[in-house]
Motif scaffolding. Structure first.
Motif, PDB file in Angstrom:
ATOM      1  N   PRO A 179       4.712   6.812   7.435  1.00  0.00           N
ATOM      2  CA  PRO A 179       5.566   5.627   7.442  1.00  0.00           C
ATOM      3  C   PRO A 179       5.233   4.705   6.273  1.00  0.00           C
ATOM      4  O   PRO A 179       4.145   4.762   5.703  1.00  0.00           O
ATOM      5  CB  PRO A 179       5.232   4.950   8.771  1.00  0.00           C
ATOM      6  CG  PRO A 179       3.926   5.496   9.191  1.00  0.00           C
ATOM      7  CD  PRO A 179       3.780   6.845   8.552  1.00  0.00           C
ATOM      8  N   LYS A 180       6.202   3.884   5.943  1.00  0.00           N
ATOM      9  CA  LYS A 180       5.999   2.906   4.880  1.00  0.00           C
ATOM     10  C   LYS A 180       4.930   1.919   5.355  1.00  0.00           C
ATOM     11  O   LYS A 180       4.983   1.437   6.481  1.00  0.00           O
ATOM     12  CB  LYS A 180       7.329   2.188   4.625  1.00  0.00           C
ATOM     13  CG  LYS A 180       7.299   1.175   3.540  1.00  0.00           C
ATOM     14  CD  LYS A 180       8.683   0.564   3.369  1.00  0.00           C
ATOM     15  CE  LYS A 180       8.553  -0.751   2.606  1.00  0.00           C
ATOM     16  NZ  LYS A 180       9.809  -1.485   2.608  1.00  0.00           N
ATOM     17  N   PRO A 181       3.951   1.626   4.497  1.00  0.00           N
ATOM     18  CA  PRO A 181       2.916   0.677   4.897  1.00  0.00           C
ATOM     19  C   PRO A 181       3.501  -0.709   5.156  1.00  0.00           C
ATOM     20  O   PRO A 181       4.505  -1.086   4.557  1.00  0.00           O
ATOM     21  CB  PRO A 181       1.954   0.640   3.707  1.00  0.00           C
ATOM     22  CG  PRO A 181       2.378   1.714   2.782  1.00  0.00           C
ATOM     23  CD  PRO A 181       3.759   2.134   3.154  1.00  0.00           C
ATOM     24  N   LYS A 182       2.844  -1.452   6.049  1.00  0.00           N
ATOM     25  CA  LYS A 182       3.272  -2.816   6.316  1.00  0.00           C
ATOM     26  C   LYS A 182       2.991  -3.682   5.108  1.00  0.00           C
ATOM     27  O   LYS A 182       2.019  -3.464   4.383  1.00  0.00           O
ATOM     28  CB  LYS A 182       2.527  -3.378   7.526  1.00  0.00           C
ATOM     29  CG  LYS A 182       2.928  -2.738   8.823  1.00  0.00           C
ATOM     30  CD  LYS A 182       2.230  -3.401   9.981  1.00  0.00           C
ATOM     31  CE  LYS A 182       2.687  -2.743  11.263  1.00  0.00           C
ATOM     32  NZ  LYS A 182       2.155  -3.401  12.437  1.00  0.00           N
ATOM     33  N   SER A 183       3.819  -4.679   4.932  1.00  0.00           N
ATOM     34  CA  SER A 183       3.597  -5.598   3.824  1.00  0.00           C
ATOM     35  C   SER A 183       2.421  -6.509   4.162  1.00  0.00           C
ATOM     36  O   SER A 183       2.026  -6.650   5.324  1.00  0.00           O
ATOM     37  CB  SER A 183       4.850  -6.451   3.582  1.00  0.00           C
ATOM     38  OG  SER A 183       5.007  -7.400   4.635  1.00  0.00           O
ATOM     39  N   ALA A 184       1.879  -7.134   3.137  1.00  0.00           N
ATOM     40  CA  ALA A 184       0.785  -8.075   3.341  1.00  0.00           C
ATOM     41  C   ALA A 184       1.230  -9.218   4.254  1.00  0.00           C
ATOM     42  O   ALA A 184       0.461  -9.682   5.099  1.00  0.00           O
ATOM     43  CB  ALA A 184       0.301  -8.612   1.994  1.00  0.00           C
ATOM     44  N   LEU A 185       2.473  -9.640   4.132  1.00  0.00           N
ATOM     45  CA  LEU A 185       3.005 -10.708   4.978  1.00  0.00           C
ATOM     46  C   LEU A 185       3.067 -10.260   6.446  1.00  0.00           C
ATOM     47  O   LEU A 185       2.691 -11.017   7.346  1.00  0.00           O
ATOM     48  CB  LEU A 185       4.391 -11.126   4.472  1.00  0.00           C
ATOM     49  CG  LEU A 185       4.968 -12.410   5.035  1.00  0.00           C
ATOM     50  CD1 LEU A 185       4.087 -13.598   4.691  1.00  0.00           C
ATOM     51  CD2 LEU A 185       6.374 -12.623   4.477  1.00  0.00           C
ATOM     52  N   ASP A 186       3.531  -9.021   6.681  1.00  0.00           N
ATOM     53  CA  ASP A 186       3.574  -8.489   8.048  1.00  0.00           C
ATOM     54  C   ASP A 186       2.172  -8.385   8.640  1.00  0.00           C
ATOM     55  O   ASP A 186       1.958  -8.694   9.816  1.00  0.00           O
ATOM     56  CB  ASP A 186       4.238  -7.106   8.071  1.00  0.00           C
ATOM     57  CG  ASP A 186       5.734  -7.169   7.851  1.00  0.00           C
ATOM     58  OD1 ASP A 186       6.329  -8.241   8.073  1.00  0.00           O
ATOM     59  OD2 ASP A 186       6.303  -6.138   7.452  1.00  0.00           O
TER      60      ASP A 186
END
Length: 160
Positions: free
Chosen positions: A41-48
């Motif tokens: 899966p696409k990694p979570k963003s730093a904000l998430d």
């Protein structure tokens, strides 16, 4: 067509079948899947990730009642839906209006009921497939448990 969860469930079973492991570490299953070309899966963003960490911190924050000295959660979570997306709003328990506090408490109670229902279904199934063993009995009346814990000595008292 199967859901993503169903595909992942089949992947877990495939891992069990291939390795013979009944107990599985999901990191090992993930590595197993990735090694066989399963798309990561696409990694979570730093904000998430920061939002997740903030939610964990809010959930863990505890204060002590000035009169009773007992601990309570400082923040209430209210889950709501916005344009088909789940949104959790956090409220300071000391200033939350009654309607918000009531909604948060009802949602937490519903989680407990859902857990109790699933536990009952799981225990009933286990007892059925292991009928040669003593059945597992799992009482769901928590009244005495809560009362005992309310009246238990503080952790500090236990250490002494």
């Amino acid at each position: 067509m199967s859901t993503k969860s169903q595909r992942l469930q089949r992947l877990i079973q495939h891992y069990r079948d291939e390795t013979g492991n009944a107990s599985v570490d999901m990191h090992e299953v993930a590595k197993f899947a990735a090694d066989r070309g399963y798309p990561l899966p696409k990694p979570k963003s730093a904000l998430d990730r920061l939002a997740e960490q903030l939610s964990i911190a809010a959930r863990e924050e505890v204060r002590h009642d000035k009169v009773t000295g007992r601990p309570y959660r400082a923040n209430l979570a209210v889950v709501q839906w916005n344009n088909g997306q789940q949104l959790t709003l956090w409220h300071d328990i000391d200033v939350a209006p009654r309607r918000v506090a009531h909604k948060a408490f009802v949602q937490r109670r519903e989680q407990m009921v859902g857990d109790a229902l699933q536990l009952t279904l799981d225990v009933t199934h286990w007892n059925r497939v292991h009928e040669g063993e003593d059945p597992i009995v799992m009482p769901l009346d928590f009244t005495d448990d809560v009362e005992w814990r309310l009246n238990a000595p503080d952790q500090d008292d236990k250490a002494a």
